[in-house]
Design a protein around this motif. Structure first.
Motif, mmCIF file in Angstrom:
data_model
loop_
_atom_site.group_PDB
_atom_site.id
_atom_site.type_symbol
_atom_site.label_atom_id
_atom_site.label_comp_id
_atom_site.label_asym_id
_atom_site.label_seq_id
_atom_site.Cartn_x
_atom_site.Cartn_y
_atom_site.Cartn_z
ATOM 1 N N ALA A 97 0.689 -1.719 -0.128
ATOM 2 C CA ALA A 97 0.201 0.083 0.014
ATOM 3 C C ALA A 97 0.428 1.405 0.023
ATOM 4 N N TYR A 98 0.363 2.173 -0.435
ATOM 5 C CA TYR A 98 1.143 3.330 -0.343
ATOM 6 C C TYR A 98 -0.209 4.762 -0.048
ATOM 7 N N THR A 99 0.161 5.903 0.240
ATOM 8 C CA THR A 99 0.082 6.755 0.338
ATOM 9 C C THR A 99 0.581 8.105 -0.886
ATOM 10 N N VAL A 100 -1.245 9.405 -1.071
ATOM 11 C CA VAL A 100 -0.772 9.443 -2.169
ATOM 12 C C VAL A 100 -0.579 11.077 -1.370
ATOM 13 N N THR A 101 0.291 12.355 -2.139
ATOM 14 C CA THR A 101 1.281 12.277 -1.757
ATOM 15 C C THR A 101 1.436 13.686 -2.561
ATOM 16 N N PHE A 102 1.417 15.085 -2.557
ATOM 17 C CA PHE A 102 1.769 16.296 -3.177
ATOM 18 C C PHE A 102 2.311 17.472 -2.392
ATOM 19 N N LYS A 103 3.454 17.975 -3.603
ATOM 20 C CA LYS A 103 3.812 18.688 -3.506
ATOM 21 C C LYS A 103 4.197 19.544 -4.255
ATOM 22 N N ASP A 104 4.018 21.175 -3.704
ATOM 23 C CA ASP A 104 4.215 22.347 -4.255
ATOM 24 C C ASP A 104 2.686 22.888 -4.936
ATOM 25 N N GLY A 105 1.862 21.936 -5.073
ATOM 26 C CA GLY A 105 0.690 21.926 -4.845
ATOM 27 C C GLY A 105 0.273 20.668 -6.620
ATOM 28 N N LYS A 106 1.935 19.892 -6.680
ATOM 29 C CA LYS A 106 1.716 18.557 -7.471
ATOM 30 C C LYS A 106 1.359 17.895 -6.893
ATOM 31 N N ASP A 107 0.575 16.673 -8.071
ATOM 32 C CA ASP A 107 0.482 15.430 -7.543
ATOM 33 C C ASP A 107 1.830 15.121 -7.511
ATOM 34 N N LYS A 108 2.612 13.782 -6.742
ATOM 35 C CA LYS A 108 3.405 13.214 -6.711
ATOM 36 C C LYS A 108 3.090 11.881 -6.829
ATOM 37 N N SER A 109 2.306 11.470 -6.792
ATOM 38 C CA SER A 109 1.537 9.783 -6.388
ATOM 39 C C SER A 109 2.539 9.531 -7.634
ATOM 40 N N ARG A 110 2.358 7.720 -6.815
ATOM 41 C CA ARG A 110 2.852 6.641 -7.804
ATOM 42 C C ARG A 110 2.562 6.767 -8.815
ATOM 43 N N LEU A 111 2.926 6.409 -9.889
ATOM 44 C CA LEU A 111 2.638 6.280 -11.282
ATOM 45 C C LEU A 111 3.093 5.448 -12.349
ATOM 46 N N LEU A 112 2.628 4.162 -12.767
ATOM 47 C CA LEU A 112 3.149 3.467 -13.800
ATOM 48 C C LEU A 112 2.073 3.177 -14.624
ATOM 49 N N GLU A 113 2.443 2.806 -15.619
ATOM 50 C CA GLU A 113 1.873 2.680 -17.239
ATOM 51 C C GLU A 113 2.266 1.004 -16.977
ATOM 52 N N GLY A 114 1.202 0.270 -17.857
ATOM 53 C CA GLY A 114 1.080 -0.779 -17.947
ATOM 54 C C GLY A 114 1.223 -1.319 -19.465
ATOM 55 N N ALA A 115 0.827 -2.573 -19.776
ATOM 56 C CA ALA A 115 0.440 -3.110 -21.198
ATOM 57 C C ALA A 115 0.700 -5.024 -21.689
ATOM 58 N N PHE A 116 0.531 -5.275 -22.008
ATOM 59 C CA PHE A 116 0.693 -6.600 -22.262
ATOM 60 C C PHE A 116 0.808 -7.066 -23.246
ATOM 61 N N LEU A 117 1.193 -8.034 -23.577
ATOM 62 C CA LEU A 117 1.958 -8.707 -25.133
ATOM 63 C C LEU A 117 1.519 -9.841 -25.130
ATOM 64 N N ASP A 118 1.476 -10.429 -26.165
ATOM 65 C CA ASP A 118 1.333 -12.211 -26.276
ATOM 66 C C ASP A 118 2.629 -12.793 -26.451
ATOM 67 N N TRP A 119 2.602 -14.380 -26.396
ATOM 68 C CA TRP A 119 4.139 -14.874 -26.128
ATOM 69 C C TRP A 119 4.163 -15.359 -27.962
ATOM 70 N N ASP A 120 2.806 -15.694 -28.488
ATOM 71 C CA ASP A 120 3.064 -15.876 -29.627
ATOM 72 C C ASP A 120 3.602 -14.901 -30.734
ATOM 73 N N GLU A 121 3.882 -13.448 -30.316
ATOM 74 C CA GLU A 121 4.148 -12.073 -31.196
ATOM 75 C C GLU A 121 5.796 -12.213 -30.299
ATOM 76 N N ILE A 122 5.861 -12.346 -28.736
ATOM 77 C CA ILE A 122 7.505 -13.171 -28.958
ATOM 78 C C ILE A 122 8.399 -13.878 -29.943
ATOM 79 N N TYR A 123 7.909 -15.285 -29.597
ATOM 80 C CA TYR A 123 8.631 -16.081 -30.157
ATOM 81 C C TYR A 123 8.152 -15.617 -32.051
ATOM 82 N N SER A 124 7.505 -14.889 -31.868
ATOM 83 C CA SER A 124 8.017 -15.363 -34.245
ATOM 84 C C SER A 124 8.561 -13.866 -34.279
#
Lengths: 254, 254
Positions: A212-239
């Motif tokens: 777990a984590y907490t939402v944080t702001f600094k100097d009025g800016k959102d400093k919270s954790r942000l990840l971006e995700g995606a999926f990829l299939d094995w068929d394409e990797i092996y290809s």
């Protein structure tokens, strides 16, 4: 890609800490696998999400999307912004090892989890409105009895277990045994992603979670954790691996 | 969608005869399944294609994409322009019925085709550069021995059969038996799509093919046959059916 096949988890360091990196990685291989979360998805705090992933709560170890008939093969997570406060660590566990141990230590529980079908479902709207569901054994084996994949996701497991009432207790006992084996420290990776790091892992073999984590702001800016995700299939990797093997090593085609 | 589940093939009439119709249909349900051919693909004559589909040749009955671990569930074909000359008819056959008959008439061939893994592969670049391959039994059964899907595609079957040499003859014999059963006229639909018609069919159950046609020009304009195609997965179809069942019939959630 070789390491991803072999170990189930790899990391790319020093990527830029902005949007679209997962897509760039996927495009080098093939193309992103589209799901009910869209192509790229942002893992951040939302206040009306239908998924626990998009909150600041702890996320128990799990694999993604077991409510699909065919789960995407590989998940990528790219750290765009990491929280400065405690928490938000990523956690990874090799399910193949957990399953092998369960089989050795408690064959009965192993057997139950390869046979009994559990129901998984997702209802909500994060990208499109969705009511997905799928019944499947938690531990999936090949025809030769080898480990093929895991479908452990207590966040999306349905609230009932569809077995005769006399069997319910032993199913829960088996689930508990697996759960205990799963959190043993010698198979447990705890790592707080740094900004610009991309982790890619086998979504059928490697469980992932988050503290777990907490939402944080600094100097009025959102400093919270942000990840971006995606999926990829094995068929394409092996290809892509076959194409590279041909162009780099001169390996002849089929 | 109900009829598609039940019969494996449905038709939508009176759609506009322009691009993007398949995508519109898919978006009403969920989203298009992306493949090595992109999202939508155009079925027309190309002169440097790696697929026989994108020529004017006859196409024997087949299912699409058996070189994927997970074949897309449903294929859509939309007729944008139909050739005025003879040919270019679409052909459809319910593989479930062919398999049931083979099982009754020649259990040995049936048995072989459920056991022996055939290799399928695609090498080329129609949308992205690709070297996909997959070994699978041609007739796929559920754990209960029921028909699950067919992977018949002689256009992309590899040039060898990966079995001990003594077995090669009986595999070819079984393939021939299937091939003979497949073209029987009482299970064979021949239909020349009209402009604006969209046909949607189960890609694991319904084989499709096409008769040859010729490229035609009129008043300097290309009047050749042009279809647009797309794939959609069963997961998304069932999801939409559950949502509609809830909103229209008040069926309670899981």
């Amino acid at each position: 890609m070789d390491s991803l096949v072999k170990y189930g988890l790899v990391m790319i360091k020093y990527a830029p800490a902005n949007d679209g990196i997962c897509q760039k990685v996927c495009d080098r291989v093939g193309y992103e696998r589209f799901t009910c979360y869209g192509a790229d998805f942002r893992v951040e705090k939302l206040f009306d999400s239908s998924s626990l992933a998009f909150t600041t709560n702890e996320l128990g170890l799990h694999v993604d999307l077991p409510y699909y008939d065919y789960r995407p093969g590989v998940q990528l997570l790219h750290c765009i912004r990491q929280c400065e406060v405690e928490g938000g660590d990523n956690q990874f566990v090799d399910a193949k090892r957990v399953v092998d141990r369960l089989k050795a230590e408690d064959p009965e529980s192993f057997e139950i989890l390869t046979k009994v079908k559990l129901d998984f479902r997702l209802i909500g709207k994060d990208f499109i409105d969705t009511h997905l569901q799928q019944a499947r054994p938690m531990i999936e084996l090949t025809d030769d009895g080898e480990f093929k994949g895991l479908a452990y996701n207590d966040q999306t497991r349905s609230p009932y277990i569809n077995v005769p009432v006399g069997q319910v207790k032993e199913v829960y006992r088996a689930l508990k045994k697996f759960h205990q084996a799963m959190y043993r420290q010698d198979n447990f990776i705890n790592y707080k992603l740094k900004e610009g790091e991309v982790v890619a892992f086998d979504n059928n073999r490697v469980m992932h979670g988050r503290s777990a984590y907490t939402v944080t702001f600094k100097d009025g800016k959102d400093k919270s954790r942000l990840l971006e995700g995606a999926f990829l299939d094995w068929d394409e990797i092996y290809s892509r691996m076959r194409l590279l093997d041909e162009s780099m090593n001169g390996t002849p085609r089929l």
